[in-house]
Design a protein around this motif. Structure first.
Motif, short mmCIF file in Angstrom:
data_model
loop_
_atom_site.label_atom_id
_atom_site.label_comp_id
_atom_site.label_asym_id
_atom_site.label_seq_id
_atom_site.Cartn_x
_atom_site.Cartn_y
_atom_site.Cartn_z
N GLU A 268 64.05 49.52 52.89
CA GLU A 268 63.17 50.34 53.72
C GLU A 268 62.85 49.62 55.04
O GLU A 268 62.31 48.51 55.03
CB GLU A 268 61.88 50.63 52.95
CG GLU A 268 60.97 51.64 53.61
CD GLU A 268 59.77 52.00 52.74
OE1 GLU A 268 58.98 52.83 53.17
OE2 GLU A 268 59.65 51.44 51.63
N SER B 99 60.78 50.38 57.63
CA SER B 99 59.49 50.47 58.30
C SER B 99 58.38 50.76 57.29
O SER B 99 58.57 51.60 56.40
CB SER B 99 59.53 51.60 59.34
OG SER B 99 58.31 51.70 60.02
N PRO B 100 57.27 50.05 57.42
CA PRO B 100 57.01 48.95 58.36
C PRO B 100 57.68 47.66 57.92
O PRO B 100 58.01 47.49 56.74
CB PRO B 100 55.49 48.81 58.31
CG PRO B 100 55.12 49.25 56.94
CD PRO B 100 56.08 50.36 56.58
N PHE B 101 57.89 46.74 58.86
CA PHE B 101 58.47 45.45 58.51
C PHE B 101 57.74 44.35 59.26
O PHE B 101 57.11 44.58 60.29
CB PHE B 101 59.97 45.42 58.82
CG PHE B 101 60.31 45.32 60.27
CD1 PHE B 101 60.41 44.09 60.92
CD2 PHE B 101 60.57 46.47 61.02
CE1 PHE B 101 60.74 44.01 62.26
CE2 PHE B 101 60.90 46.40 62.36
CZ PHE B 101 60.98 45.16 62.98
N LEU B 102 57.86 43.14 58.72
CA LEU B 102 57.32 41.94 59.36
C LEU B 102 58.47 41.00 59.64
O LEU B 102 59.21 40.62 58.72
CB LEU B 102 56.31 41.25 58.44
CG LEU B 102 55.91 39.82 58.83
CD1 LEU B 102 55.10 39.82 60.12
CD2 LEU B 102 55.12 39.14 57.72
N LYS C 252 53.06 44.79 51.34
CA LYS C 252 53.81 45.95 50.86
C LYS C 252 55.05 46.23 51.71
O LYS C 252 55.88 47.04 51.33
CB LYS C 252 52.92 47.20 50.85
CG LYS C 252 51.65 47.06 50.02
CD LYS C 252 51.96 46.86 48.56
CE LYS C 252 50.68 46.79 47.72
NZ LYS C 252 50.96 46.47 46.31
N TYR C 253 55.15 45.62 52.89
CA TYR C 253 56.25 45.98 53.77
C TYR C 253 57.36 44.94 53.77
O TYR C 253 57.18 43.79 53.35
CB TYR C 253 55.77 46.24 55.20
CG TYR C 253 54.63 45.38 55.69
CD1 TYR C 253 53.32 45.85 55.62
CD2 TYR C 253 54.86 44.12 56.21
CE1 TYR C 253 52.27 45.09 56.08
CE2 TYR C 253 53.81 43.35 56.67
CZ TYR C 253 52.52 43.83 56.61
OH TYR C 253 51.48 43.05 57.05
N THR C 254 58.52 45.38 54.22
CA THR C 254 59.71 44.55 54.28
C THR C 254 59.48 43.32 55.15
O THR C 254 58.84 43.41 56.20
CB THR C 254 60.88 45.38 54.84
OG1 THR C 254 61.14 46.48 53.96
CG2 THR C 254 62.14 44.54 54.99
#
Length: 279
Positions: free
Chosen positions: A133, A135-138, A161-163
């Motif tokens: 996934e 978005s969102p990503f760090l 929770k984000y990629t």
């Protein structure tokens, strides 16, 4: 302060360069390299090869992580003379896990424009081809070189929770993946190496299945890790029960209180008092 990037004043241009394939440079980047008065670069030998390939003859000034602070005054003095400067690194976009931030900040503080050109950077193709996934990503960049610090960093990231996207070297890739498995659990990841080069490879699998494959892999790596997919609902738990849940699972009481405070967006003192009041 509002600055208009294209007001014809002297400016510092941050220019992306190819990360592997020499053709991955924009027409605009080539035109700017041709028109700036001087080019700051991470390694004059590496940048010299790039410029020679495109028949660009410019003065190259060495500017890397060990002398950036000292180069600010030099850059500002040239800008005050009305000269335009370019800044490139060995590969990819300046500032993104590469030198450039210090001198760019210094130029901004001196009141001059810093103009960043779009172009090559490794984490974007790694993310878009990962199958994870997007978005969102760090974008995290490089983890600390010390094992204890790396573990601490991943502990702080494990509940997100984000990629998350990391860079890693061939010398630490196996150990880093093992630490990720220990702390993050057996998540889906994508491991890309040698992006845009003829030996580009992408491995998409669980962390545990990727670890045995990296022993014979060379090059620079981009790791794309899926976020924490565990979904917990603590609305039916009081603070004491919430802390006790983690303590019973083997977590230190102090760490459990800290974790609950973060999850409930409460001061640690409130969680501490409530837990010990009912204990």
């Amino acid at each position: 302060m509002i600055q208009s990037s294209y007001d014809d004043s002297a400016s510092l241009y941050l220019i992306p360069t190819p990360i592997g394939n020499m053709e991955d440079i924009t027409i605009r980047s080539l035109n700017v390299l041709k028109t700036v008065d001087e080019i700051f670069c991470e390694d004059t030998r590496t940048s010299g090869i790039l410029l020679k390939n495109y028949d660009i003859k410019k003065k190259l000034v060495s500017c890397h992580e060990y002398n950036e602070d000292k180069m600010i005054d030099y850059a500002v003095s040239k800008l005050k003379q009305g000269l335009n400067l370019g800044l490139i690194t060995d590969q990819g976009s300046p500032v993104i896990s590469d030198p450039g931030y210090v001198i760019a900040r210094g130029v901004i503080e001196a009141g001059f424009n810093v103009i960043s050109l779009p172009g090559a950077t490794a984490f974007v193709p790694a993310l878009s081809s990962s199958g994870i996934e997007p978005s969102p990503f760090l974008f995290y960049g490089f983890l600390n070189s010390k094992t204890s610090k790396r573990r601490e960093e991943l502990e702080n990231l494990k509940d997100l929770k984000y990629t998350i996207i990391f860079y890693e070297s061939v010398h630490r890739i196996k150990e880093t993946l093992q630490i990720m498995l220990d702390i993050l659990g057996d998540r889906n990841i994508s491991l890309s190496r040698e992006i845009s080069k003829v030996h580009e490879e992408i491995v998409r699998d669980k962390i545990s299945n990727v670890i045995p494959l990296v022993a014979d892999m060379k090059g620079e790596f981009v790791i794309v890790v899926e976020g924490n997919k565990n979904s917990y609902d603590f609305s039916n738990l009081d603070i004491y029960s919430h802390v006790k849940l983690y303590v019973d699972d083997g977590m230190d009481t102090k760490e459990a209180i800290k974790k609950v405070a973060k999850e409930r967006n409460l001061p640690k003192s409130v969680v501490y008092s409530e837990y010990h009041r009912k204990k």
